[in-house]
Design an enzyme around this catalytic site. Structure first.
Site, PDB file in Angstrom:
ATOM      1  N   PRO A  23     -91.873 -50.136 -19.019  1.00  0.00           N
ATOM      2  CA  PRO A  23     -91.854 -51.773 -18.070  1.00  0.00           C
ATOM      3  C   PRO A  23     -90.286 -51.511 -16.682  1.00  0.00           C
ATOM      4  O   PRO A  23     -89.609 -50.860 -16.709  1.00  0.00           O
ATOM      5  CB  PRO A  23     -90.916 -52.406 -19.562  1.00  0.00           C
ATOM      6  CG  PRO A  23     -90.242 -51.124 -20.102  1.00  0.00           C
ATOM      7  CD  PRO A  23     -91.006 -50.171 -20.061  1.00  0.00           C
ATOM      8  N   ALA A  58     -89.135 -57.174 -17.886  1.00  0.00           N
ATOM      9  CA  ALA A  58     -87.961 -57.201 -18.921  1.00  0.00           C
ATOM     10  C   ALA A  58     -88.044 -58.552 -18.506  1.00  0.00           C
ATOM     11  O   ALA A  58     -88.095 -59.809 -17.560  1.00  0.00           O
ATOM     12  CB  ALA A  58     -86.210 -57.403 -18.292  1.00  0.00           C
ATOM     13  N   GLN A 100     -92.274 -56.886 -22.842  1.00  0.00           N
ATOM     14  CA  GLN A 100     -91.144 -56.426 -23.209  1.00  0.00           C
ATOM     15  C   GLN A 100     -89.446 -57.920 -22.901  1.00  0.00           C
ATOM     16  O   GLN A 100     -89.644 -58.462 -22.726  1.00  0.00           O
ATOM     17  CB  GLN A 100     -90.455 -55.395 -22.341  1.00  0.00           C
ATOM     18  CG  GLN A 100     -89.727 -55.145 -23.119  1.00  0.00           C
ATOM     19  CD  GLN A 100     -88.651 -54.178 -21.373  1.00  0.00           C
ATOM     20  OE1 GLN A 100     -87.992 -54.662 -20.730  1.00  0.00           O
ATOM     21  NE2 GLN A 100     -87.641 -52.576 -22.615  1.00  0.00           N
ATOM     22  N   TYR A 183     -78.173 -54.234 -21.533  1.00  0.00           N
ATOM     23  CA  TYR A 183     -77.825 -55.552 -22.240  1.00  0.00           C
ATOM     24  C   TYR A 183     -77.899 -56.366 -23.318  1.00  0.00           C
ATOM     25  O   TYR A 183     -77.385 -55.168 -23.898  1.00  0.00           O
ATOM     26  CB  TYR A 183     -79.640 -55.883 -21.775  1.00  0.00           C
ATOM     27  CG  TYR A 183     -79.789 -55.295 -20.097  1.00  0.00           C
ATOM     28  CD1 TYR A 183     -79.510 -56.208 -19.320  1.00  0.00           C
ATOM     29  CD2 TYR A 183     -81.427 -54.847 -19.495  1.00  0.00           C
ATOM     30  CE1 TYR A 183     -79.658 -55.810 -18.199  1.00  0.00           C
ATOM     31  CE2 TYR A 183     -81.280 -54.228 -18.756  1.00  0.00           C
ATOM     32  CZ  TYR A 183     -80.428 -55.251 -17.588  1.00  0.00           C
ATOM     33  OH  TYR A 183     -81.203 -54.425 -16.006  1.00  0.00           O
ATOM     34  N   GLY A 324     -93.264 -44.839 -15.015  1.00  0.00           N
ATOM     35  CA  GLY A 324     -92.465 -46.221 -14.203  1.00  0.00           C
ATOM     36  C   GLY A 324     -92.945 -45.332 -12.669  1.00  0.00           C
ATOM     37  O   GLY A 324     -94.251 -46.356 -12.140  1.00  0.00           O
ATOM     38  N   ARG A 325     -92.261 -44.925 -12.153  1.00  0.00           N
ATOM     39  CA  ARG A 325     -92.703 -45.144 -10.957  1.00  0.00           C
ATOM     40  C   ARG A 325     -93.280 -44.145 -10.272  1.00  0.00           C
ATOM     41  O   ARG A 325     -93.330 -44.380  -9.169  1.00  0.00           O
ATOM     42  CB  ARG A 325     -90.951 -44.085 -10.006  1.00  0.00           C
ATOM     43  CG  ARG A 325     -89.674 -45.503  -9.533  1.00  0.00           C
ATOM     44  CD  ARG A 325     -88.947 -44.644  -9.117  1.00  0.00           C
ATOM     45  NE  ARG A 325     -88.248 -43.653 -10.626  1.00  0.00           N
ATOM     46  CZ  ARG A 325     -86.704 -42.932 -10.787  1.00  0.00           C
ATOM     47  NH1 ARG A 325     -85.370 -42.999 -10.005  1.00  0.00           N
ATOM     48  NH2 ARG A 325     -86.719 -42.376 -11.530  1.00  0.00           N
TER      49      ARG A 325
END
Length: 355
Positions: A23, A58, A100, A183, A324-325
């Site tokens: 995510p 998210a 997510q 978070y 991810g990247r």
């Protein structure tokens, strides 16, 4: 046979391989958190590229749970309708669409990373007052949150459950609970950010209470067939903060609450964290949680090369590899990795000339 390209079954859902799109916030939603064509192309491209599990950024369960005014959400029927073209396309191209679900807590109402200003977004620019375990902000530049009372906490739990129900209606085949990166759920977990003295704070059991209530509510909302994952920060990287030993205890309880896989990231609760960023730096966290809690895990964090990802699965350090990247740079990494590891790339017919 490549272990990275063996199926993984979670409840009634089978992933064709062990590669997932991690995510990543895109900060590109339309008004009121609605996904746009950007999300269709961003997520759809990774499905075409061969990732087995394609996860959204998210996605807020409440308007005030967005990190920025440009974050996606899933708090209404309008969001269900807006997500359906995305999930339909992802599923049609052989991937499992997953959302997510998140609440940013005291990190909400902030500017996008590329804006000239940083910190808290004022009301006049579309911001709002965030909420948190207490009235303490994350950093002085962020907005001062309102401390959640018992009613507010109950509303958060209900919002996660209701958004999970909407996720299934929108075509998502799995959901992930975001309990990491400073978070809201992580704010309640970490002793660095949860200074409450009531039943939602204090000892580890009190600090885990909100996350576990959310997990139980989400599991009840989606039913027995839908996989539920949880992303955690396996360590705060700060003395006196949340530790990997805490994460083992949490993972054990989450599994009992119906969570099927623990996605092990780290950090985010404190700007003082000293994170040893490097190749595969979070993989040992996933390995320890998997070994000691006896639960499936996902590994994430600078996983770059096919051989590296293959070794994570072969060595039993994790059951799933999240990129991810690397998938931002190269959406077709999974097909190329399959060819490199001796598996059969599953290029879509219009792309067969690339095989």
């Amino acid at each position: 046979m490549s272990s990275l390209f063996t199926p993984l079954t979670l409840r009634t859902v089978t992933l064709p391989n062990r590669i997932a799109l991690a995510p990543m916030c895109q900060y590109s939603a339309g008004p009121d958190g609605l996904p746009t064509d950007w999300h269709l192309v961003h997520l759809g491209t990774r499905a075409i590229g061969g990732a087995a599990l394609v996860m959204t950024e998210a996605t807020a369960v409440l308007p005030e749970g967005r990190i920025s005014p440009q974050d996606t959400g899933l708090w209404s029927g309008r969001h269900v309708d807006a997500w359906r073209p995305v999930t339909r396309f992802v599923a049609a191209h052989g991937a499992v669409p997953m959302v997510q679900l998140a609440h940013a807590g005291f990190k909400a109402s902030t500017y996008r990373p590329w804006e000239p200003r940083q910190g808290g977004v004022p009301d006049a620019e579309g911001g709002w007052t965030p909420v948190g375990p207490t009235g303490e902000p994350f950093v002085p530049e962020y907005r001062v949150p309102s401390a959640l009372d018992a009613t507010g906490i109950a509303d958060v739990v209900a919002a996660f459950a209701e958004s999970a129900t909407r996720a299934v209606a929108a075509g998502f085949a799995a959901v992930e609970i975001h309990a990491a990166h400073g978070y809201l759920l992580h704010e309640f977990l970490s002793p660095l950010t949860n200074h409450r003295t009531d039943g939602w704070g204090g000892d580890r059991a009190g600090r885990m209470r909100l996350t576990l209530e959310v997990a139980r509510a989400v599991r009840a909302a989606v039913g027995a067939d839908v996989p539920v994952l949880a992303r955690i920060s396996a360590t705060d990287w700060v003395p006196g903060g949340w530790t990997v030993e805490d994460s083992v205890a949490l993972a054990t309880e989450l599994a009992a609450a119906g969570v099927d896989l623990i996605d092990c990231s780290s950090g985010g609760a404190s700007p003082a964290a000293k994170v040893p960023v490097g190749r595969g730096y979070q993989v040992p966290l996933a390995a320890q949680v998997r070994r000691e809690a006896q639960v499936p895990t996902g590994a994430v964090g600078l996983i770059v090369e096919p051989e590296q990802a293959e070794a994570i699965i072969v060595d039993g350090e994790a059951d799933l590899v999240l990129l991810g990247r690397e998938l931002l740079r190269n959406p077709y990494w999974p097909h190329q990795a399959a060819a490199k590891l001796g598996a059969a790339p599953n290029w879509p017919d219009p792309y067969l000339r690339a095989a």
